[in-house]
Write an enzyme that holds these catalytic residues in place. Structure first.
Site, PDB file in Angstrom:
ATOM      1  N   PRO A  21      -2.175   7.216  -5.372  1.00 26.11           N
ATOM      2  CA  PRO A  21      -3.403   7.116  -6.172  1.00 26.11           C
ATOM      3  C   PRO A  21      -3.218   6.064  -7.258  1.00 26.11           C
ATOM      4  O   PRO A  21      -2.135   5.483  -7.380  1.00 26.11           O
ATOM      5  CB  PRO A  21      -3.489   8.505  -6.817  1.00 26.11           C
ATOM      6  CG  PRO A  21      -2.045   8.857  -7.055  1.00 26.11           C
ATOM      7  CD  PRO A  21      -1.252   8.235  -5.913  1.00 26.11           C
ATOM      8  N   ALA A  33      -7.907  10.392 -11.665  1.00 26.86           N
ATOM      9  CA  ALA A  33      -7.114   9.980 -10.511  1.00 26.86           C
ATOM     10  C   ALA A  33      -7.795  10.405  -9.229  1.00 26.86           C
ATOM     11  O   ALA A  33      -8.644  11.295  -9.233  1.00 26.86           O
ATOM     12  CB  ALA A  33      -5.728  10.593 -10.580  1.00 26.86           C
ATOM     13  N   ASN A  34      -7.410   9.760  -8.134  1.00 23.49           N
ATOM     14  CA  ASN A  34      -7.812  10.218  -6.808  1.00 23.49           C
ATOM     15  C   ASN A  34      -6.743  11.155  -6.277  1.00 23.49           C
ATOM     16  O   ASN A  34      -5.580  11.069  -6.665  1.00 23.49           O
ATOM     17  CB  ASN A  34      -7.925   9.030  -5.862  1.00 23.49           C
ATOM     18  CG  ASN A  34      -9.227   8.287  -6.013  1.00 23.49           C
ATOM     19  OD1 ASN A  34      -9.795   8.236  -7.089  1.00 23.49           O
ATOM     20  ND2 ASN A  34      -9.681   7.714  -4.928  1.00 23.49           N
ATOM     21  N   ARG A  35      -7.133  11.987  -5.335  1.00 24.86           N
ATOM     22  CA  ARG A  35      -6.177  12.821  -4.626  1.00 24.86           C
ATOM     23  C   ARG A  35      -5.468  11.962  -3.597  1.00 24.86           C
ATOM     24  O   ARG A  35      -6.116  11.411  -2.712  1.00 24.86           O
ATOM     25  CB  ARG A  35      -6.943  13.892  -3.862  1.00 24.86           C
ATOM     26  CG  ARG A  35      -6.823  15.246  -4.411  1.00 24.86           C
ATOM     27  CD  ARG A  35      -7.459  16.220  -3.443  1.00 24.86           C
ATOM     28  NE  ARG A  35      -8.406  17.071  -4.150  1.00 24.86           N
ATOM     29  CZ  ARG A  35      -8.048  18.034  -4.994  1.00 24.86           C
ATOM     30  NH1 ARG A  35      -6.768  18.278  -5.218  1.00 24.86           N
ATOM     31  NH2 ARG A  35      -8.943  18.764  -5.605  1.00 24.86           N
TER      32      ARG A  35
END
Ligand code: CTP
Ligand code: CA
Length: 228
Positions: A21, A33-35
């Site tokens: 991420p 954040a992204n997973r």
């Protein structure tokens, strides 16, 4: 003792990979954040190195060890990732497996945002991050010969992947369905579709390491064909 150079189907090739991420700071103590576990991108880096490539892996924050024989550049934010990617050019192949955050905060907060006691939450202003894959796809001088993107979708998987292929000027998009029902996110297996201008190839459910090996085989074959 005689020292041999790298051997394997990608010997002499420079491969650039993004993974994980990105973290976009909200203030000194928080981030968006992204997973992403980073597992698929790290597996591709390991497979490319095992195939003899000179591999640079630009990685967002993940809890994975550096793969053997890979140069790892660790970054936090999308803008840091873009800078590191551009610094690693030229490359024969670029594989953008990172789950880049689409937005960052419009302004840096130097201090921790505090509750003001009113009970009203703050409003966050976002700015769009640079698109690293599209930047490489449209790079006038240093576009990699083979540019591979990913598309993790929760609906219309193949249509969305095909439009990303065109918009970002990629050669292939590795598309997968990450809707919660698939339970795929963060796991060790992946069911992907390889989308190119020639059509769509459906791959079976595979371990992430097997997806990586197949992708590297396809890359070696494509580069070989382009050399001929
Ligand atoms: N990507 C990138 N830089 C960004 C966003 C995405 O390099 N700022 C890359 C990803 O690494 C991936 C591909 O683009 O290879 C597709 O990412 P995705 O998030 O699916 O695409 P987006 O264009 O951000 O579209 P969406 O609105 O669906 O998130
Ligand atoms: Ca996105």
């Amino acid at each position: 003792r005689k020292v041999k150079g790298p051997v394997g189907p990608l010997a002499g090739r420079k491969v650039l990979i993004t993974a994980g991420p990105t973290h976009e700071p909200i203030d000194p103590v928080r981030y968006i954040a992204n997973r992403s576990s980073g597992k698929q991108g790290y597996a591709i880096a390991a497979a490319a190195a095992a195939a003899g490539a000179e591999v640079t892996l630009v990685s967002g924050p993940v809890s994975l060890a550096d793969p053997d024989g890979v140069t790892v550049v660790r970054v936090e934010s999308a803008r840091e990732m873009l800078t590191a990617v551009e610094a690693a050019l030229p490359a024969d192949v670029a594989i953008m497996a990172a789950a880049v955050a689409d937005w960052r905060m419009a302004e840096d907060a130097a201090q921790k945002i505090k509750k003001d006691g009113s009970g009203k939450p703050p409003t966050l202003q976002f700015a769009e991050n640079p698109d690293i894959l599209a930047t490489l796809g449209h790079h006038a001088a240093l576009r990699p010969r083979l540019l591979v993107g990913f598309a993790a979708e929760t609906q219309n998987v193949l249509d969305n992947a095909a439009s990303k292929l065109t918009r970002k000027n990629a050669d292939w998009i590795v598309a997968n369905d990450v809707s919660p029902a698939t339970g795929i996110m963060g796991g060790d297996r992946n069911t992907v579709h390889l989308v190119s201008r020639d059509g769509v190839e459906d791959w079976p459910d595979l371990a992430k390491g097997e997806v990586a090996t197949r992708l590297v085989e396809r890359i070696a074959f494509a580069l070989g064909a382009r050399d001929a």
